[in-house]
Design a protein around this motif. Structure first.
Motif, PDB file in Angstrom:
ATOM      1  N   PHE A   7       0.847  -1.193   0.000  1.00 36.83           N
ATOM      2  CA  PHE A   7       0.000   0.000   0.000  1.00 36.83           C
ATOM      3  C   PHE A   7       0.887   1.250   0.000  1.00 36.83           C
ATOM      4  O   PHE A   7       0.895   2.015   0.968  1.00 36.83           O
ATOM      5  CB  PHE A   7      -0.933  -0.002   1.224  1.00 36.83           C
ATOM      6  N   PRO A   8       1.647   1.444  -1.080  1.00 42.26           N
ATOM      7  CA  PRO A   8       2.647   2.518  -1.087  1.00 42.26           C
ATOM      8  C   PRO A   8       2.055   3.898  -1.312  1.00 42.26           C
ATOM      9  O   PRO A   8       0.993   4.053  -1.926  1.00 42.26           O
ATOM     10  CB  PRO A   8       3.550   2.118  -2.257  1.00 42.26           C
ATOM     11  N   SER A   9       2.747   4.908  -0.821  1.00 40.12           N
ATOM     12  CA  SER A   9       2.414   6.291  -1.143  1.00 40.12           C
ATOM     13  C   SER A   9       2.838   6.555  -2.590  1.00 40.12           C
ATOM     14  O   SER A   9       3.544   5.735  -3.188  1.00 40.12           O
ATOM     15  CB  SER A   9       3.157   7.238  -0.188  1.00 40.12           C
ATOM     16  N   PRO A  10       2.419   7.677  -3.185  1.00 43.42           N
ATOM     17  CA  PRO A  10       2.745   7.924  -4.603  1.00 43.42           C
ATOM     18  C   PRO A  10       4.233   7.828  -4.934  1.00 43.42           C
ATOM     19  O   PRO A  10       4.606   7.253  -5.963  1.00 43.42           O
ATOM     20  CB  PRO A  10       2.217   9.343  -4.826  1.00 43.42           C
ATOM     21  N   ALA A  11       5.099   8.374  -4.072  1.00 39.39           N
ATOM     22  CA  ALA A  11       6.541   8.330  -4.354  1.00 39.39           C
ATOM     23  C   ALA A  11       7.071   6.905  -4.305  1.00 39.39           C
ATOM     24  O   ALA A  11       7.822   6.473  -5.184  1.00 39.39           O
ATOM     25  CB  ALA A  11       7.292   9.217  -3.367  1.00 39.39           C
ATOM     26  N   PHE A  12       6.691   6.151  -3.268  1.00 41.56           N
ATOM     27  CA  PHE A  12       7.126   4.757  -3.176  1.00 41.56           C
ATOM     28  C   PHE A  12       6.526   3.929  -4.310  1.00 41.56           C
ATOM     29  O   PHE A  12       7.170   3.015  -4.829  1.00 41.56           O
ATOM     30  CB  PHE A  12       6.711   4.162  -1.827  1.00 41.56           C
ATOM     31  N   LYS A  13       5.300   4.239  -4.701  1.00 43.72           N
ATOM     32  CA  LYS A  13       4.651   3.505  -5.795  1.00 43.72           C
ATOM     33  C   LYS A  13       5.430   3.669  -7.088  1.00 43.72           C
ATOM     34  O   LYS A  13       5.690   2.701  -7.810  1.00 43.72           O
ATOM     35  CB  LYS A  13       3.219   3.995  -5.970  1.00 43.72           C
ATOM     36  N   GLY A 218       5.258  14.791  -6.052  1.00 45.63           N
ATOM     37  CA  GLY A 218       4.743  15.753  -5.091  1.00 45.63           C
ATOM     38  C   GLY A 218       4.458  15.127  -3.733  1.00 45.63           C
ATOM     39  O   GLY A 218       3.649  15.638  -2.961  1.00 45.63           O
ATOM     40  N   ASP A 219       5.138  14.009  -3.442  1.00 43.74           N
ATOM     41  CA  ASP A 219       4.908  13.263  -2.202  1.00 43.74           C
ATOM     42  C   ASP A 219       6.183  13.291  -1.367  1.00 43.74           C
ATOM     43  O   ASP A 219       7.171  12.648  -1.711  1.00 43.74           O
ATOM     44  CB  ASP A 219       4.511  11.826  -2.542  1.00 43.74           C
ATOM     45  N   ARG A 220       6.159  14.014  -0.261  1.00 43.34           N
ATOM     46  CA  ARG A 220       7.341  14.139   0.588  1.00 43.34           C
ATOM     47  C   ARG A 220       7.384  13.098   1.704  1.00 43.34           C
ATOM     48  O   ARG A 220       8.296  13.108   2.531  1.00 43.34           O
ATOM     49  CB  ARG A 220       7.418  15.542   1.192  1.00 43.34           C
ATOM     50  N   SER A 221       6.412  12.205   1.714  1.00 42.80           N
ATOM     51  CA  SER A 221       6.402  11.189   2.773  1.00 42.80           C
ATOM     52  C   SER A 221       7.630  10.290   2.693  1.00 42.80           C
ATOM     53  O   SER A 221       8.106   9.778   3.710  1.00 42.80           O
ATOM     54  CB  SER A 221       5.134  10.345   2.685  1.00 42.80           C
TER      55      SER A 221
END
Length: 251
Positions: A7-13, A218-221
Motif C-alpha cells: 500500500f505505497p504512497s505515490p513516491a514509493f509507488k 509531489g509526495d514528501r512522505s
C-alpha cells in the motif's frame, strides 16, 4: 512492515514501478527460455551435428560474457538509459532476423539464424542483463530496500518460470517465427516502459533518487520516512556509545 510495499504512497509507488518493472522486464523478453532451449533452437535453425552445435554454444557463451564485461564499463560512462535503449533496440532487430529465418519453411539459413541468436544475446548482455539488477539497487530507498529487492527477485523468477514453462507450447501454437515476432513486440513495449518511467541514475545517490521521486510525485512522505530511519539509526549509535564497558566482560 510490508504495508509500504503493498500500500505505497505515490513516491514509493513510482519507485516500485521502476524497480520491480525492470526486474520483470528482464525475463519477459525471453532470455531464460531462449537459453534453456538454445540447443533446440540451434537445431531448428539448421545447425546439424553435435560437434557443430557444441561449438556454436561455446561461441555464444564466450561472446555473451565478453559483452557483459564491456557493458560494466559503459554503464558508468554512457549512463543507464542509453544502454537500455540500445540493448532493446538491438534485441528487436535480432528477434526479427530470427523470425524471418524460421519463416522459411525449408529452414532458412543456419548462419543467419546463429547470427540473429548471437545478436540477441549480445544486446541483452549490453543492457537488459546487468542493468535489470543495477536499477533496483539504485532506485530503492533504504526505507524499503530489503523488502523491495526481495520482491524484485521473486517477481523476476516468477516471470522467468512462466515464460520458460510456456515457451515450447507458445512456439508450437504461433510457430517459431510467430514466437520470435511476439518477443520483438514485447521488447518494443519494454522499450516504451523504460522511455516513460526509467530515470537516469548515473552518478546519483540513493538520497538523490529519493528527492527525485518526491519531486516527481509531489509526495514528501518518502523523505520523512528516510529522516525517521536515519534519525533512529543515529540515536541507536549514540545510545550504544553511552553504554559503559564492563571490564569483567573484556577480561
Amino acid at each position: 512492515g510490508w504495508d509500504v510495499i503493498f500500500f505505497p504512497s505515490p513516491a514509493f509507488k513510482r519507485m516500485l514501478i521502476v524497480g520491480l518493472g525492470t526486474a520483470i522486464a528482464q525475463q519477459i523478453v525471453g532470455i531464460d527460455a531462449i537459453q534453456y532451449f538454445m540447443m533446440f533452437i540451434i537445431e531448428e535453425a539448421g545447425v546439424e551435428g553435435r560437434v557443430q552445435q557444441s561449438l556454436v554454444l561455446i561461441f555464444l557463451g564466450v561472446l555473451k560474457m565478453a559483452v557483459i564485461i564491456v557493458a560494466g564499463k559503459l554503464f558508468d560512462k554512457r549512463g543507464r538509459r542509453p544502454l537500455f535503449f540500445a540493448s532493446l533496440g538491438g534485441m528487436i532487430v535480432a528477434l526479427i532476423i530470427m523470425a524471418f529465418t524460421f519463416l522459411d519453411e525449408d529452414g532458412g539459413s543456419a548462419t543467419v539464424g546463429v547470427i540473429g541468436l548471437a545478436l540477441y544475446l549480445c544486446f541483452f548482455s549490453l543492457g537488459m542483463g546487468p542493468g535489470a539488477w543495477l536499477i533496483p539497487a539504485e532506485v530503492f530507498s533504504t526505507t524499503i530496500r530489503a523488502k523491495a529487492m526481495s520482491m524484485a527477485t521473486f517477481l523476476n523468477r516468477v516471470a522467468a518460470t512462466i515464460v520458460t514453462s510456456s515457451f515450447l507450447t507458445v512456439a508450437d501454437k504461433l510457430s517459431w517465427s510467430g514466437f520470435f515476432f511476439m518477443l520483438s513486440l514485447v521488447c518494443a513495449l519494454v522499450f516504451l516502459f523504460f522511455f516513460w518511467y526509467l530515470p537516469e541514475t548515473k552518478g546519483r545517490s540513493l538520497e538523490d533518487m529519493s528527492f527525485f521521486f518526491a519531486e516527481l510525485t509531489g509526495d514528501r512522505s518518502i523523505l520523512e520516512a528516510e529522516e525517521r530511519l536515519h534519525g533512529g539509526e543515529a540515536q541507536n549509535r549514540s545510545n550504544r556509545a553511552d553504554i559503559p564497558v564492563d571490564s569483567a566482560v573484556i577480561a
